[in-house]
Enzyme design. Structure first.
Site, PDB file in Angstrom:
ATOM      1  N   SER A 162       0.919  -1.043   0.167  1.00  0.00           N
ATOM      2  CA  SER A 162      -0.209   0.494  -0.223  1.00  0.00           C
ATOM      3  C   SER A 162       1.097   0.971   0.100  1.00  0.00           C
ATOM      4  O   SER A 162       1.854   1.233   0.911  1.00  0.00           O
ATOM      5  CB  SER A 162      -0.315  -0.264   1.124  1.00  0.00           C
ATOM      6  N   TYR A 192      -2.388   4.949  -3.895  1.00  0.00           N
ATOM      7  CA  TYR A 192      -3.489   6.477  -3.633  1.00  0.00           C
ATOM      8  C   TYR A 192      -2.567   7.270  -4.865  1.00  0.00           C
ATOM      9  O   TYR A 192      -1.377   8.060  -4.598  1.00  0.00           O
ATOM     10  CB  TYR A 192      -3.527   6.652  -2.316  1.00  0.00           C
ATOM     11  N   THR A 214      -5.752   1.669  -6.543  1.00  0.00           N
ATOM     12  CA  THR A 214      -6.906   1.828  -5.911  1.00  0.00           C
ATOM     13  C   THR A 214      -8.168   3.278  -6.354  1.00  0.00           C
ATOM     14  O   THR A 214      -7.987   4.626  -6.441  1.00  0.00           O
ATOM     15  CB  THR A 214      -6.580   1.590  -4.740  1.00  0.00           C
ATOM     16  N   HIS A 252     -13.681  -2.427  -1.274  1.00  0.00           N
ATOM     17  CA  HIS A 252     -12.798  -2.153  -0.333  1.00  0.00           C
ATOM     18  C   HIS A 252     -13.107  -2.564   1.455  1.00  0.00           C
ATOM     19  O   HIS A 252     -12.983  -1.932   2.224  1.00  0.00           O
ATOM     20  CB  HIS A 252     -12.639  -0.447  -0.174  1.00  0.00           C
ATOM     21  N   LYS A 288      -8.483  -0.915  -9.444  1.00  0.00           N
ATOM     22  CA  LYS A 288      -9.407  -1.886  -7.734  1.00  0.00           C
ATOM     23  C   LYS A 288     -10.295  -0.735  -7.501  1.00  0.00           C
ATOM     24  O   LYS A 288     -10.644   0.483  -7.744  1.00  0.00           O
ATOM     25  CB  LYS A 288      -8.460  -1.665  -6.912  1.00  0.00           C
TER      26      LYS A 288
HETATM   27  C1  FMN Z   1      -7.246  -1.932   7.589  1.00  0.00           C
HETATM   28  C2  FMN Z   1      -7.618  -1.804   6.354  1.00  0.00           C
HETATM   29  C3  FMN Z   1      -6.224  -0.957   5.592  1.00  0.00           C
HETATM   30  C4  FMN Z   1      -6.896  -0.719   3.615  1.00  0.00           C
HETATM   31  N1  FMN Z   1      -5.390  -0.163   3.187  1.00  0.00           N
HETATM   32  C5  FMN Z   1      -6.522  -0.049   1.628  1.00  0.00           C
HETATM   33  C6  FMN Z   1      -5.073   0.279   1.366  1.00  0.00           C
HETATM   34  O1  FMN Z   1      -3.868   1.247   2.253  1.00  0.00           O
HETATM   35  N2  FMN Z   1      -5.121   0.439  -0.016  1.00  0.00           N
HETATM   36  C7  FMN Z   1      -6.359  -0.736  -0.189  1.00  0.00           C
HETATM   37  O2  FMN Z   1      -6.344  -0.090  -1.486  1.00  0.00           O
HETATM   38  N3  FMN Z   1      -6.937  -0.889  -0.355  1.00  0.00           N
HETATM   39  C8  FMN Z   1      -7.027  -0.939   1.339  1.00  0.00           C
HETATM   40  N4  FMN Z   1      -7.870  -1.444   1.689  1.00  0.00           N
HETATM   41  C9  FMN Z   1      -8.908  -2.108   1.213  1.00  0.00           C
HETATM   42  C10 FMN Z   1      -8.551  -4.232   0.887  1.00  0.00           C
HETATM   43  O3  FMN Z   1      -7.265  -3.687   0.542  1.00  0.00           O
HETATM   44  C11 FMN Z   1      -9.328  -4.960   0.677  1.00  0.00           C
HETATM   45  O4  FMN Z   1     -10.014  -4.652  -0.341  1.00  0.00           O
HETATM   46  C12 FMN Z   1     -10.211  -4.670   1.863  1.00  0.00           C
HETATM   47  O5  FMN Z   1      -9.701  -5.231   2.971  1.00  0.00           O
HETATM   48  C13 FMN Z   1     -10.690  -6.671   1.493  1.00  0.00           C
HETATM   49  O6  FMN Z   1     -12.111  -6.540   2.472  1.00  0.00           O
HETATM   50  P1  FMN Z   1     -11.761  -8.304   3.242  1.00  0.00           P
HETATM   51  O7  FMN Z   1     -10.679  -7.572   4.026  1.00  0.00           O
HETATM   52  O8  FMN Z   1     -13.461  -8.107   4.430  1.00  0.00           O
HETATM   53  O9  FMN Z   1     -12.030  -9.430   2.806  1.00  0.00           O
HETATM   54  C14 FMN Z   1      -7.862  -1.871   3.556  1.00  0.00           C
HETATM   55  C15 FMN Z   1      -8.388  -2.704   4.213  1.00  0.00           C
HETATM   56  C16 FMN Z   1      -7.972  -2.761   5.529  1.00  0.00           C
HETATM   57  C17 FMN Z   1      -9.142  -3.657   6.804  1.00  0.00           C
END
Ligand code: FMN
Length: 387
Positions: free
Chosen positions: A128, A152, A178, A284, A260
């Site tokens: 990330s 991002y 994303t 997300h 994404k």
């Molecule tokens: C704590 C946390 C931080 C996240 N940070 C990012 C991020 O920095 N960039 C991004 O594209 N998605 C981020 N996501 C989304 C994840 O990439 C992913 O789409 C999501 O966790 C999927 O849902 P699930 O964990 O319930 O299966 C984040 C998710 C969580 C839970």
């Protein structure tokens, strides 16, 4: 032939003969509750929380329940091969580590631990932009492991180009852009605790180590954290972009590019028309538009629209081996694992992430075999019925 992931099951039972049990649960459904016991409320809710009342986060799980696998018998499924290649990246199973920011709030080793665990298993990690370690540090921890970079998209083109150049130089092969988080959604769990790590300079290692970003500051982030935070936050959040900006990314990234956060078939078609390489069907994890369509419900429409033109990946709600089978049977080429990895990290750093990933891979391997399948090509829509 990939490693027999299911062997983790025998390993656990055999260690039990010496009185050793797993350090924490193998039950994907109990992992969140277990993480709550080892984390402070701020970090716990930053991971477990969702947007609004959590309707979409719940819908993500419920959508899996509306499909059932119909196992087939006597198909010589003793040996399985789950390996695949996605956008030029070989992997032993169709599983990537989802980009999850600010991992140092879960364990001091943060993304370094995740990178080591992923590399040990040969699974690609998606780093990330909101990481707590630099691109170069995570690349070193990842070693020979496959790695993708998640952007991002900063509003400053020079900073953006610099970050992309660093990611490429550090061996990140595919770019994940994303689109669904150009501004943060209403997240009551974080709001109630007024918890936003970025404002304290956590999850900012990548811009703060970037020479172009630093050149725009009067004083270095180490000397004036507030000024650096105030420059970065509006640079990576708050401004939506448009389709006509995509060629900029192509100009600055020579490898595959994946969007994404795609949920509508028309957006997927636009991605294909724009010459991109793939999309990740994702909401997300229900952290952005509460009330949005469950990610799994969006998957078949996107696959139908562009499955023959783009690589379609999937996340949001994957917890078990059966979940992976269902997403693949509905047309995803591979899935990304988010929250479960974060919970593993919280429990035990690198070894915690390894335990979560090995448990998921073992469950997947056993489920594929017990469903009567040997390879991913056999995971088709015919394996499922609506329930
Ligand atoms: C704590 C946390 C931080 C996240 N940070 C990012 C991020 O920095 N960039 C991004 O594209 N998605 C981020 N996501 C989304 C994840 O990439 C992913 O789409 C999501 O966790 C999927 O849902 P699930 O964990 O319930 O299966 C984040 C998710 C969580 C839970």
């Amino acid at each position: 032939m990939s490693a027999p992931f299911g062997a983790y099951q025998a390993e656990i039972y055999l260690r039990g003969l010496d009185g050793v049990t797993p350090a924490f649960t193998t039950d994907a459904g109990a992992l969140e509750e277990s993480a709550r016991r080892v984390l402070e409320p701020g970090p716990f809710w930053y991971v477990a929380g969702a947007a609004g009342v959590g309707a979409t986060a719940a819908a993500n799980r419920e959508a899996f329940d509306r499909w059932r696998i119909v196992p087939r018998m006597l198909r010589e499924a003793t040996r399985r091969d789950l390996s695949t290649t996605v956008l030029g990246t070989a992997m032993p199973a169709p599983v990537l580590i989802a980009p999850v920011g600010v991992q140092s709030i879960l364990h001091p080793d943060g993304e370094l631990a995740t990178a080591r665990a992923a590399a040990a298993l040969g699974l690609p990690m998606v780093l990330s932009t909101a990481a707590s370690y630099t691109i170069e540090e995570v690349a070193r921890a990842s070693g020979d492991g496959p790695r993708w970079y998640q952007l991002y998209w900063p509003n400053d083109d020079d900073v953006c180009a610099s970050i992309l150049g660093r990611a490429k130089a550090a061996g990140f092969t595919t770019l994940v852009v994303t689109l669904d988080t150009w501004t943060l959604a209403w997240r009551p769990h974080d709001l109630d605790g007024a918890y936003l790590p970025f404002l304290r300079g956590v999850g900012t290692a990548i811009p703060f180590s970037d020479p172009v970003f630093r050149a725009g500051l009067a004083r270095a982030p180490e000397d004036d954290l507030t000024a650096a935070v105030l420059r970065w936050v509006p640079m990576f959040t708050g401004t939506d972009k448009s389709w006509d900006r995509l060629p900029f990314l192509r100009e600055h990234w020579s490898g595959p590019i994946v969007l994404k956060g795609i949920l509508h078939p028309d957006d997927a078609r636009r991605a294909a028309d724009a010459g991109l390489d793939g999309v990740i069907v994702s909401n997300h994890g229900g952290r952005q538009v509460d009330g949005a369509i469950a990610s799994l419900d969006a998957l078949p429409g996107v696959v139908e629209a562009v499955g023959d033109r783009l690589t379609v990946l999937f996340d949001s709600g994957i917890r078990t081996g059966a979940d992976v089978v269902k997403a693949l049977a509905l047309g995803a080429r591979s899935v990304l694992i988010g929250r479960p990895v974060a919970y593993g990290l919280a429990h035990g750093g690198e070894s915690g992430v390894r335990h979560v990933l090995r448990s998921l891979l073992a469950d997947l391997d056993l489920t594929v075999g017990l469903s009567g399948c040997r390879t991913l090509s056999e995971l088709t829509r015919e394996l499922l019925v609506p329930s």
